[in-house]
Write an enzyme that holds these catalytic residues in place. Sequence first.
Site, PDB file in Angstrom:
ATOM      1  N   LYS A  87       0.814  -1.201  -0.046  1.00 25.30           N
ATOM      2  CA  LYS A  87       0.077  -0.153   0.197  1.00 25.30           C
ATOM      3  C   LYS A  87       0.800   1.302   0.034  1.00 25.30           C
ATOM      4  O   LYS A  87       1.833   1.365   0.928  1.00 25.30           O
ATOM      5  CB  LYS A  87      -1.026   0.087   1.205  1.00 25.30           C
ATOM      6  CG  LYS A  87      -2.102   0.915   1.129  1.00 25.30           C
ATOM      7  CD  LYS A  87      -3.096   0.513   2.295  1.00 25.30           C
ATOM      8  CE  LYS A  87      -4.301   1.503   2.368  1.00 25.30           C
ATOM      9  NZ  LYS A  87      -4.955   1.379   3.762  1.00 25.30           N
TER      10      LYS A  87
HETATM   11  C1  E4P Z   1      -8.360   2.136   3.817  1.00 21.60           C
HETATM   12  O1  E4P Z   1      -7.495   1.460   3.279  1.00 21.60           O
HETATM   13  C2  E4P Z   1      -8.201   3.330   4.630  1.00 21.60           C
HETATM   14  O2  E4P Z   1      -6.780   3.014   5.358  1.00 21.60           O
HETATM   15  C3  E4P Z   1      -9.264   3.409   5.613  1.00 21.60           C
HETATM   16  O3  E4P Z   1     -10.445   2.963   4.931  1.00 21.60           O
HETATM   17  C4  E4P Z   1      -9.174   4.845   5.976  1.00 21.60           C
HETATM   18  O4  E4P Z   1     -10.607   4.952   6.856  1.00 21.60           O
HETATM   19  P1  E4P Z   1     -11.034   6.034   7.855  1.00 21.60           P
HETATM   20  O5  E4P Z   1     -11.049   7.274   6.972  1.00 21.60           O
HETATM   21  O6  E4P Z   1     -12.177   5.886   8.559  1.00 21.60           O
HETATM   22  O7  E4P Z   1      -9.636   6.248   8.751  1.00 21.60           O
END
Ligand code: E4P
Length: 217
Positions: A87
């Site tokens: 990622k």
């Molecule tokens: C996913 O890959 C993200 O890291 C995540 O959905 C972020 O979510 P949040 O905005 O609730 O922290």
Amino acid sequence: MKFFIDTANLDQIKEAQDLGILDGVTTNPSLMAKEGITGKNNILQHYKDICEIVDGDVSAEVIATDYENMVKEGGELASLNNQIVVKLPMIKDGVKAAKYFSNKGIKTNVTLVFSAGQALLAAKAGANYVSPFLGRLDDISTDGLNLISEIRDIYDNYDFKTEILAASIRHTMHIIDCAKIGADVITSPLSSITGLLKHPLTDIGLDKFLKDHKKGN
Ligand code: E4P
């Protein structure tokens, strides 16, 4: 449509896996810290533990923000298990690193995407997944779902293979709306996934069926 769970909590990952609908997991540094997972070795071990529970893709985010270290760290993460998806943040070096990993056949997820232009770049770099953050856009009075729609149109226009991974899901309706738009994947907290189960008429109907069955026996 694939369902990923957005957590580093092993119990919740197991619960979603046991439900039989889980296609993968996404994590980020905040989610790892929330579970108290700190220090390089513990973090790497935690990714291995997650891969043991699920069959599908597991996104593991790099901490490095420069190309060289992203490539090094991402390579290390990818070598843990072939389920690992590296990622990468949507910054210039992240795009370069996505192209590097794409050339090597290593899966990537470009994260922190808040515009159609960023999503276009992620696709051009050959990312496997692009993660537009729905909830965080909604939080600042911007239509997160509209962004998913725009990306869907752009990817369809050119038949980009990058999968739209709708992230920052805050509630069950986000999942349904993403399904209507045609997001390839949602990543969500467990509560929003299990929220899909609920309907009062189901509970009332089941209760009546069971009572009627009892009367007849
Ligand atoms: C996913 O890959 C993200 O890291 C995540 O959905 C972020 O979510 P949040 O905005 O609730 O922290």
